[in-house]
Design an enzyme around this catalytic site. Structure first.
Site, PDB file in Angstrom:
ATOM      1  N   ASP A 131       0.846  -1.207   0.000  1.00 47.46           N
ATOM      2  CA  ASP A 131       0.000   0.000   0.000  1.00 47.46           C
ATOM      3  C   ASP A 131       0.875   1.248   0.000  1.00 47.46           C
ATOM      4  O   ASP A 131       2.015   1.206   0.460  1.00 47.46           O
ATOM      5  CB  ASP A 131      -0.834   0.080   1.293  1.00 47.46           C
ATOM      6  N   ARG A 181      -0.133  -0.646  -8.770  1.00 49.21           N
ATOM      7  CA  ARG A 181      -1.567  -0.442  -8.563  1.00 49.21           C
ATOM      8  C   ARG A 181      -1.766   1.061  -8.476  1.00 49.21           C
ATOM      9  O   ARG A 181      -1.261   1.702  -7.562  1.00 49.21           O
ATOM     10  CB  ARG A 181      -1.982  -1.116  -7.246  1.00 49.21           C
TER      11      ARG A 181
HETATM   12  C1  LIG Z   1      -8.062  -1.652  -4.592  1.00 49.69           C
HETATM   13  C2  LIG Z   1      -7.773  -0.315  -3.987  1.00 49.69           C
HETATM   14  C3  LIG Z   1      -6.612  -0.117  -3.285  1.00 49.69           C
HETATM   15  C4  LIG Z   1      -6.319   1.142  -2.720  1.00 49.69           C
HETATM   16  N1  LIG Z   1      -5.126   1.342  -2.087  1.00 49.69           N
HETATM   17  C5  LIG Z   1      -4.788   2.585  -1.690  1.00 49.69           C
HETATM   18  C6  LIG Z   1      -3.509   2.853  -1.144  1.00 49.69           C
HETATM   19  O1  LIG Z   1      -2.669   1.959  -0.969  1.00 49.69           O
HETATM   20  N2  LIG Z   1      -3.205   4.148  -0.825  1.00 49.69           N
HETATM   21  C7  LIG Z   1      -4.106   5.183  -1.011  1.00 49.69           C
HETATM   22  O2  LIG Z   1      -3.772   6.338  -0.735  1.00 49.69           O
HETATM   23  N3  LIG Z   1      -5.349   4.924  -1.482  1.00 49.69           N
HETATM   24  C8  LIG Z   1      -5.707   3.677  -1.820  1.00 49.69           C
HETATM   25  N4  LIG Z   1      -6.954   3.449  -2.338  1.00 49.69           N
HETATM   26  C9  LIG Z   1      -7.993   4.522  -2.254  1.00 49.69           C
HETATM   27  C10 LIG Z   1      -7.910   5.494  -3.410  1.00 49.69           C
HETATM   28  O3  LIG Z   1      -6.779   6.320  -3.278  1.00 49.69           O
HETATM   29  C11 LIG Z   1      -9.164   6.406  -3.452  1.00 49.69           C
HETATM   30  O4  LIG Z   1      -9.249   7.133  -2.263  1.00 49.69           O
HETATM   31  C12 LIG Z   1     -10.462   5.660  -3.650  1.00 49.69           C
HETATM   32  O5  LIG Z   1     -10.322   4.617  -4.554  1.00 49.69           O
HETATM   33  C13 LIG Z   1     -11.569   6.627  -4.148  1.00 49.69           C
HETATM   34  O6  LIG Z   1     -11.196   7.175  -5.356  1.00 49.69           O
HETATM   35  P1  LIG Z   1     -11.807   6.722  -6.780  1.00 49.69           P
HETATM   36  O7  LIG Z   1     -10.678   6.409  -7.676  1.00 49.69           O
HETATM   37  O8  LIG Z   1     -12.763   5.623  -6.590  1.00 49.69           O
HETATM   38  O9  LIG Z   1     -12.471   8.042  -7.370  1.00 49.69           O
HETATM   39  P2  LIG Z   1     -13.451   9.134  -6.773  1.00 49.69           P
HETATM   40  O10 LIG Z   1     -13.351  10.300  -7.705  1.00 49.69           O
HETATM   41  O11 LIG Z   1     -13.209   9.351  -5.323  1.00 49.69           O
HETATM   42  O12 LIG Z   1     -14.850   8.438  -6.943  1.00 49.69           O
HETATM   43  C14 LIG Z   1     -15.423   8.189  -8.203  1.00 49.69           C
HETATM   44  C15 LIG Z   1     -16.798   7.574  -7.986  1.00 49.69           C
HETATM   45  O13 LIG Z   1     -16.631   6.279  -7.389  1.00 49.69           O
HETATM   46  C16 LIG Z   1     -17.608   6.077  -6.379  1.00 49.69           C
HETATM   47  N5  LIG Z   1     -16.929   5.961  -5.063  1.00 49.69           N
HETATM   48  C17 LIG Z   1     -15.644   6.294  -4.761  1.00 49.69           C
HETATM   49  N6  LIG Z   1     -15.360   6.039  -3.476  1.00 49.69           N
HETATM   50  C18 LIG Z   1     -16.490   5.576  -2.940  1.00 49.69           C
HETATM   51  C19 LIG Z   1     -16.858   5.143  -1.636  1.00 49.69           C
HETATM   52  N7  LIG Z   1     -16.014   5.152  -0.609  1.00 49.69           N
HETATM   53  N8  LIG Z   1     -18.141   4.699  -1.453  1.00 49.69           N
HETATM   54  C20 LIG Z   1     -19.018   4.678  -2.470  1.00 49.69           C
HETATM   55  N9  LIG Z   1     -18.745   5.081  -3.723  1.00 49.69           N
HETATM   56  C21 LIG Z   1     -17.500   5.518  -3.957  1.00 49.69           C
HETATM   57  C22 LIG Z   1     -18.531   7.261  -6.442  1.00 49.69           C
HETATM   58  O14 LIG Z   1     -19.567   6.979  -7.338  1.00 49.69           O
HETATM   59  C23 LIG Z   1     -17.668   8.353  -6.999  1.00 49.69           C
HETATM   60  O15 LIG Z   1     -18.395   9.352  -7.650  1.00 49.69           O
HETATM   61  C24 LIG Z   1      -7.253   2.204  -2.881  1.00 49.69           C
HETATM   62  C25 LIG Z   1      -8.418   1.999  -3.614  1.00 49.69           C
HETATM   63  C26 LIG Z   1      -8.686   0.766  -4.162  1.00 49.69           C
HETATM   64  C27 LIG Z   1      -9.936   0.601  -4.969  1.00 49.69           C
END
Ligand SMILES: Cc1cc2nc3c(=O)[nH]c(=O)nc-3n(C[C@H](O)[C@H](O)[C@H](O)COP(=O)(O)OP(=O)(O)OC[C@H]3O[C@@H](n4cnc5c(N)ncnc54)[C@H](O)[C@@H]3O)c2cc1C
Length: 309
Positions: A131, A181
């Site tokens: 991560d 990732r």
């Molecule tokens: C597999 C995985 C591993 C990750 N590992 C890390 C890591 O190691 N370090 C790190 O900093 N971050 C990590 N993240 C979190 C990432 O940085 C984002 O904060 C998170 O994925 C939300 O961003 P988004 O790309 O979905 O886009 P966003 O612009 O936040 O969301 C786009 C759309 O997705 C949907 N959505 C997003 N989040 C949510 C939610 N919580 N509940 C419901 N709907 C939602 C909504 O419809 C939103 O409009 C990880 C995420 C995933 C999926």
């Protein structure tokens, strides 16, 4: 950053709130939307169900920050048990670890040794994911990652598109054939360190995604996984892949358990690689608050559970 998001991210680090929130049934019920349970068995059961839908899984244990070598040892021992169980049960499930859990704050050398023990126990055909945490850890995390990648090609790193530095980090890693990732980034960071507007972060993400996919085709990237729930961005990435004649099973999207479930299934049914990160463990409060901050509309579930609906 919106005021609600900033407030939720600040609350994610508040010990007083953490201790209280963890006691309330309505909070636990809300958390269950994003976590199949606190135990490894519950996480593995969820992984099996997802596997039936052709959705891959990555497990991550939510634990407290470690303050001494014995605690880091306990986390390492836990993940060794996880790997043993996954292999015994012949599951394709991978794991993702936080370096601070494995001793990064205590000593990068100790942390590296702990991850090496996990890599020794992991199937080399699977990726062991690392991560990415808040910006203060990026240099130290990348330094450990480079050491590990030099000997274990199946080590993967999470990179955050919101950081100004990430394009340079990707460039520097390419000669080592990394597995990446790509995420947008989950922490509250100042404008000097991270982009702040969604449009700018999305554009950065798409540029990096194209670079990683092209790198995968040319052999400079071992594996690229796009960890996002953003349907528009996923559409742009899959369209780009189709235009570049990259086959669908070379394009991997990962999401969090319980978020955009229909999209996870749609991608898997459409022939793309679809994966889900399944979190478990009893230290879920900061993680849950970061999920609320990503989409404050999720507060609605908390309120509904408070009302007993
Ligand atoms: C597999 C995985 C591993 C990750 N590992 C890390 C890591 O190691 N370090 C790190 O900093 N971050 C990590 N993240 C979190 C990432 O940085 C984002 O904060 C998170 O994925 C939300 O961003 P988004 O790309 O979905 O886009 P966003 O612009 O936040 O969301 C786009 C759309 O997705 C949907 N959505 C997003 N989040 C949510 C939610 N919580 N509940 C419901 N709907 C939602 C909504 O419809 C939103 O409009 C990880 C995420 C995933 C999926």
């Amino acid at each position: 950053m919106g005021a609600t998001r900033a407030l939720l991210l600040a609350a994610s680090q508040n010990r007083f709130l953490r201790e209280r929130a963890s006691r309330y049934a309505f909070v636990k019920k809300s958390v269950s939307r994003f976590m199949p349970g606190e135990t490894l068995d519950e996480a593995v059961a969820a992984a099996r169900k997802l596997m039936q839908q052709n959705i891959g899984t990555v497990l991550t244990h939510l634990g407290e920050n470690v303050s001494d070598a014995q605690e880091a040892e306990k986390v390492t021992a836990h993940y060794l048990q996880v790997l043993e169980k996954l292999h015994r049960e012949k599951l394709e499930t991978e794991i993702s670890v936080k370096l601070t859990q494995l001793g990064l704050d205590l000593s990068p050398e100790l942390c590296e040794q702990n991850v090496r023990r996990l890599l020794d126990a992991e199937d080399p055909a699977k990726t062991l994911w690392i991560d990415m945490e808040a910006s203060g850890y990026v240099d130290a995390t990348l330094a450990v990652y480079r050491q590990l990648l030099a000997t274990n090609a199946n080590t993967g790193i999470c990179l955050q598109a919101y950081l100004h530095r990430t394009a340079v980090d990707v460039e520097a890693l390419l000669p080592m054939k990394p597995s990446v990732r790509l995420v947008k980034g989950a922490y509250a960071e100042p404008a000097s360190i991270a982009m702040q507007s969604k449009a700018v972060i999305d554009a950065s993400y798409f540029t990096l995604a194209q670079k990683l996919l092209r790198g995968q085709v040319s052999g400079n990237v071992r594996r690229a996984a796009f960890a996002t729930h953003d349907a528009k961005l996923i559409g742009n990435i899959t369209e780009f892949a189709s235009a570049e004649k990259i086959s669908k099973n070379e394009v991997e999207v990962q999401m969090l358990y319980g978020i955009q479930r229909a999209e996870q299934v749609r991608l898997a049914n459409g022939g793309w690689r679809s994966g889900v990160l399944v979190a478990y463990g009893d230290y879920w409060y900061p993680w849950f608050m970061r999920r609320l901050a990503e989409r404050p509309a999720n507060l609605w579930f908390v309120v509904r559970n408070l009302a007993g609906n």
